[in-house]
Design a protein around this motif. Sequence first.
Motif, PDB file in Angstrom:
ATOM      1  N   LEU A   1       0.771  -1.278  -0.004  1.00 26.58           N
ATOM      2  CA  LEU A   1       0.110   0.025   0.020  1.00 26.58           C
ATOM      3  C   LEU A   1       0.838   1.345   0.083  1.00 26.58           C
ATOM      4  O   LEU A   1       0.453   2.274   0.618  1.00 26.58           O
ATOM      5  CB  LEU A   1      -1.103  -0.186   0.958  1.00 26.58           C
ATOM      6  CG  LEU A   1      -2.028  -1.084   1.186  1.00 26.58           C
ATOM      7  CD1 LEU A   1      -2.978  -1.077   2.413  1.00 26.58           C
ATOM      8  CD2 LEU A   1      -3.031  -0.816  -0.052  1.00 26.58           C
ATOM      9  N   GLY A   2       2.224   1.105  -0.458  1.00 21.96           N
ATOM     10  CA  GLY A   2       2.889   2.527  -0.838  1.00 21.96           C
ATOM     11  C   GLY A   2       3.533   2.810   0.472  1.00 21.96           C
ATOM     12  O   GLY A   2       4.605   3.759   0.518  1.00 21.96           O
ATOM     13  N   GLY A   3       3.563   2.169   1.567  1.00 18.23           N
ATOM     14  CA  GLY A   3       4.194   2.426   2.824  1.00 18.23           C
ATOM     15  C   GLY A   3       4.193   3.812   3.145  1.00 18.23           C
ATOM     16  O   GLY A   3       3.309   4.639   2.989  1.00 18.23           O
ATOM     17  N   PRO A   4       5.181   4.701   3.886  1.00 19.49           N
ATOM     18  CA  PRO A   4       5.120   5.819   4.162  1.00 19.49           C
ATOM     19  C   PRO A   4       4.945   6.966   3.297  1.00 19.49           C
ATOM     20  O   PRO A   4       4.233   7.830   3.288  1.00 19.49           O
ATOM     21  CB  PRO A   4       6.365   6.122   5.075  1.00 19.49           C
ATOM     22  CG  PRO A   4       7.129   4.874   5.001  1.00 19.49           C
ATOM     23  CD  PRO A   4       6.297   3.983   4.337  1.00 19.49           C
ATOM     24  N   GLN A   5       5.301   6.517   1.947  1.00 22.04           N
ATOM     25  CA  GLN A   5       5.167   7.516   0.797  1.00 22.04           C
ATOM     26  C   GLN A   5       3.794   7.711   0.322  1.00 22.04           C
ATOM     27  O   GLN A   5       3.440   8.535  -0.429  1.00 22.04           O
ATOM     28  CB  GLN A   5       6.142   6.819  -0.279  1.00 22.04           C
ATOM     29  CG  GLN A   5       7.825   7.313  -0.084  1.00 22.04           C
ATOM     30  CD  GLN A   5       8.393   6.449   0.696  1.00 22.04           C
ATOM     31  OE1 GLN A   5       8.157   5.292   0.821  1.00 22.04           O
ATOM     32  NE2 GLN A   5       9.000   6.965   1.694  1.00 22.04           N
TER      33      GLN A   5
ATOM     34  N   ILE B   1      -2.486   9.780  -1.786  1.00 19.62           N
ATOM     35  CA  ILE B   1      -2.911   9.742  -0.310  1.00 19.62           C
ATOM     36  C   ILE B   1      -1.589   9.115   0.236  1.00 19.62           C
ATOM     37  O   ILE B   1      -0.904   8.235  -0.167  1.00 19.62           O
ATOM     38  CB  ILE B   1      -4.117   8.841  -0.129  1.00 19.62           C
ATOM     39  CG1 ILE B   1      -3.849   7.616  -0.772  1.00 19.62           C
ATOM     40  CG2 ILE B   1      -5.482   9.472  -0.314  1.00 19.62           C
ATOM     41  CD1 ILE B   1      -5.156   6.414  -0.491  1.00 19.62           C
ATOM     42  N   ALA B   2      -1.466   9.537   1.660  1.00 14.15           N
ATOM     43  CA  ALA B   2      -0.242   9.007   2.472  1.00 14.15           C
ATOM     44  C   ALA B   2      -0.883   8.702   3.873  1.00 14.15           C
ATOM     45  O   ALA B   2      -1.752   9.429   4.337  1.00 14.15           O
ATOM     46  CB  ALA B   2       0.776   9.833   2.412  1.00 14.15           C
ATOM     47  N   PRO B   3      -0.206   7.792   4.667  1.00 12.43           N
ATOM     48  CA  PRO B   3      -0.688   7.505   5.981  1.00 12.43           C
ATOM     49  C   PRO B   3      -0.939   8.844   6.909  1.00 12.43           C
ATOM     50  O   PRO B   3      -1.565   8.987   7.747  1.00 12.43           O
ATOM     51  CB  PRO B   3       0.510   6.636   6.705  1.00 12.43           C
ATOM     52  CG  PRO B   3       1.174   6.062   5.229  1.00 12.43           C
ATOM     53  CD  PRO B   3       1.033   6.806   4.345  1.00 12.43           C
TER      54      PRO B   3
END
Lengths: 260, 388
Positions: free
Chosen positions: B196-200, B305-307
Amino acid sequence: MNAESHLLVARELTKRFGGLVAIDALSLEVRRNEILGLIGPNGSGKTTFFNVITGIYASDSGETVFDGNDISNLPAQAVYRAGIARTFQRSRLSLPLSIFDNIMVGNHMHLDQGLWFNLGRRGAFKRQFEEQFERARELIKIFDPPLADRMFEAVGGFPMIDRRRIEICRALISQPKLLLLDEPSAGMTHEETTQLMNDILEVKERVTDLTVIIIEHEMGVIERITNDCVVLNFGRKICQGSYQEVAADMQVQEAYLGIK
Amino acid sequence: MKRTLPEFGVLLPGIAGLIVLTVYLALLLQVESQTEIAALLVIAVVAALAATRFGVMPRIGRSFREFEGPFSLAIACAVLVMVAYFHEDHFILLLIATVIIYIIVTLGLNIQFGFVGMLNFAGAAFFGVGCYTAAVLTKNTPLPHLLILVIGGLMAAFIGSLLILPVLRTRGHYSAVITIAFGLLFKIFLEVNDVLGGPQGLHVDGMNVLGWEFNKNIEIGDDLEISFYVNYIIVGLLVLGLSFTLVRRLERSWIGLNLDAIRLDETAAACFGLNLIRWKVTAFTVGNFLIGMAGALYAMMVGFIAPTNFTFGDSLIMVSIVLLGGIGNPWGLVVATIILVIVPEKLQAIQEYRFLLFATMVMLMLLFRPEGLLPRPLRTYFPAWKPR
């Protein structure tokens, strides 16, 4: 003692809270269509008996048979569906809601609870709403006709006697076979109590097949409206009979007045 | 139907209020000088206090209550007029779209907290579930994008009910604690999850309905170019309209009554046959559905979107909107969302301190006006209905 004449039979009901035995092997029979008075000093287990019957507490032992069916330890919802409705010692109305809303809470089993019925079929919903509104209004008219014109006002704005009336209406709207009244006179004046008892007697006259158990401290009330009385002390039945018989009983005098 | 004069008297305060508010909001959005914005805000507070003092508010409220349908449409029209006025200003249009999406979110929270009394401190996380669902589905599947909005909502609803079922047998606020845990966990899960893209974070495709590309500016003729955010505002308004209708119908039905009864007294509700778990799950699920749907729309609009978009702090802002607006009253949510989304964006001086400010506002509100800016009126099942 057959099931036909008795609406409610409790056998050896026991409820403990830790070391305290709130009701102790209590056996009790309630005949159909009578008004049974449940009396006894504070802490003698009257309200606990109601709470066990209605499924708020599970009993530790014993059984309850209602209308021929075993209802021991059924959840509160199932007890309501079986035909037992109640009021509470400290009025438990929803004060921010209107009279109509409060009465409709008690009418749960006659209302269509389907998601689609409620959200999608507004026409059908409106018909049911109007039908139930009329029922609620007819019922509250027995108690106090002016209240029927104030159905959409918040309950919190009404005096105690009206709240008691509304609470009894909430219990009666589902057409229960057994009505449990937990100290309906609490917090009211003598005159208000008399009025409310007139109301209850009138309802009893109009509604066929209604049995009532009433917890009461005022002996005047008990004398006036009950056919039969049960006296509890320390969670046990110490006496049963008409008011006159019970009042004459030595054990009762002892429990109430401390006379030896 | 014959229009009579008294009816017009009922309508008038609402119409006047709507026009004043629209002009005021347009002005607030347009002005950029910080002192002018501050002055406008002071004027609004004074005007609101004066209107309350001289009994204008109840009259406006009455207009809205008795003609809710027409007024809802009128408000949608007012938004469109404002959108037409700001048609090329990306920033202002993004703000308007964000307000619309946030109102959908708080409508969902309102079903949970305002109706059945369940606090949800994971609003941002369920919003995020909708966002990530949209990101994954737009990239990997050819599903129509409007359907993805619905799936985003369903995912949030599903995860929510899975989460809450085990604790519903307990009483009190255990479910609130669970939502806090879920909110925190969700962000950490996203940060460590490479798929899901991690922190990026992740890129999200823009919305595309039947070949209509939402992320392209609309060009009419040679010199009229309309910001692409207008597309999202239109879809947002449609979703909001449906959500608002849903919340209203829910409130004005036996289900709304059940939810209120459970919030106010669980024991009494159980004694009259109400299945507490069934209705809590219903409210929680429907609420999360709205939140997730809003999330999916938001993700497609912002495109990335990011966390960090889904923190506990964001969840708290969502809850404070409900507290501020008037617990249980959808119109209160509209007003509170406008205030809490627009004011910090415009008044840059308070940007940094917004959490402090929101916290103070909520505390003052709970102390002095616990029923919120616009208190919830008594239930009317059919507003125009009178007993015979």
